[in-house]
Design a protein around this motif. Structure first.
Motif, short mmCIF file in Angstrom:
data_model
loop_
_atom_site.label_atom_id
_atom_site.label_comp_id
_atom_site.label_asym_id
_atom_site.label_seq_id
_atom_site.Cartn_x
_atom_site.Cartn_y
_atom_site.Cartn_z
N VAL A 28 22.95 -16.13 -1.67
CA VAL A 28 22.86 -15.03 -0.59
C VAL A 28 24.47 -14.14 -0.99
CG1 VAL A 28 23.20 -14.46 1.90
CG2 VAL A 28 21.47 -16.24 1.02
N ALA A 29 25.52 -14.84 -0.87
CA ALA A 29 26.66 -14.18 -1.29
C ALA A 29 26.56 -13.43 -2.67
CB ALA A 29 27.94 -15.23 -1.50
N ALA A 30 26.01 -14.10 -3.69
CA ALA A 30 25.86 -13.18 -4.84
C ALA A 30 24.78 -11.99 -4.74
CB ALA A 30 25.27 -13.92 -5.98
N ILE A 31 23.63 -12.24 -4.00
CA ILE A 31 23.11 -10.95 -3.52
C ILE A 31 23.82 -9.83 -2.95
CG2 ILE A 31 20.99 -10.19 -2.18
CD1 ILE A 31 19.66 -12.90 -3.21
N LEU A 32 24.69 -10.32 -2.03
CA LEU A 32 25.54 -9.23 -1.04
C LEU A 32 26.47 -8.66 -2.08
CD1 LEU A 32 26.10 -11.30 2.12
CD2 LEU A 32 24.46 -9.07 1.89
N ILE A 63 25.79 -7.98 -5.14
CA ILE A 63 24.98 -7.15 -6.22
C ILE A 63 24.60 -5.53 -5.13
CG2 ILE A 63 22.80 -6.22 -7.23
CD1 ILE A 63 22.83 -9.56 -7.83
N TRP A 64 24.41 -6.06 -3.92
CA TRP A 64 24.09 -4.90 -2.96
C TRP A 64 25.37 -4.11 -2.70
CZ3 TRP A 64 20.59 -2.44 0.01
CH2 TRP A 64 20.96 -1.89 0.98
N GLY A 77 26.12 -0.23 -3.61
CA GLY A 77 26.54 0.76 -2.57
C GLY A 77 27.72 1.60 -3.13
N VAL A 78 28.62 0.81 -3.79
CA VAL A 78 29.73 1.71 -4.56
C VAL A 78 29.19 2.70 -5.51
CG1 VAL A 78 31.71 1.28 -5.97
CG2 VAL A 78 31.58 -0.27 -4.02
N PHE A 79 28.27 2.20 -6.12
CA PHE A 79 27.85 3.30 -7.22
C PHE A 79 27.00 4.27 -6.71
CE2 PHE A 79 24.19 4.92 -10.16
CZ PHE A 79 24.93 5.02 -11.11
N LEU A 115 31.63 -4.55 -0.52
CA LEU A 115 31.80 -4.82 -1.84
C LEU A 115 32.84 -6.02 -1.72
CD1 LEU A 115 30.68 -5.53 -4.85
CD2 LEU A 115 32.05 -3.58 -5.45
N LEU A 116 33.95 -5.65 -1.21
CA LEU A 116 35.02 -6.50 -1.39
C LEU A 116 34.85 -7.75 -0.45
CD1 LEU A 116 38.21 -4.12 -1.03
CD2 LEU A 116 37.52 -5.72 -3.08
#
Length: 145
Positions: A15-19, A21-22, A26-28, A71-72
């Motif tokens: 879940v943390a890895a998916i977050l 990526i999310w 968002g930053v992109f 992201l951070l």
């Protein structure tokens, strides 16, 4: 003081890895909007060009704050840092400020309709709130610290 972190379960790391990526997406998207304006999501119509032209100077900064801290926060969660929760809180407040202004100060909902413009921002806020909840739970369980 000694750090007594417990190993986190596999689902938590996924879940943390998916977050993460999310957050990266968002930053992109934020960078694209800053770079391309109304054309960030493809060819824009006249209404979206006019709407983007009315954004105040601080709007993109709040968008960058929302996505950057999101992201951070996700990275902090993945690497077991207690900084995840306050970063998710900052991100959620920035999301509320960003979309709150957009919906309160423009005619976007009246022109495009609530069913078209509200679902994705609501989902974004739900993800931020989930990050706050998950990081608090992870801290209580000793998975981050």
């Amino acid at each position: 003081m000694t750090d007594f972190r417990r190993p986190s379960p596999g689902w938590f790391r996924i879940v943390a890895a998916i977050l993460v990526i999310w957050g990266g997406v968002g930053v992109f998207a934020c960078a694209q909007q800053i770079r391309l304006g109304a054309e960030a999501m493809g060819p824009a119509d006249d209404y979206y060009r006019r709407l983007y032209a009315t954004f105040p100077i601080w709007y993109n900064a709040v968008y960058a704050l929302a996505t950057g801290t999101g992201l951070l926060a996700a990275l902090a969660l993945l690497f077991g840092s207690k900084r995840a929760q306050p970063l998710f809180v900052v991100s959620a407040f920035a999301v509320v400020a960003q979309f709150g202004w957009l919906f309160a100060a423009t005619d976007l909902i009246a022109v495009r309709g609530a069913a078209q413009v509200l679902p994705f921002p609501v989902f974004i806020l739900v993800v931020a709130i989930y990050g706050i909840w998950l990081s608090a739970r992870a801290r209580r369980r000793g998975w981050i610290g």
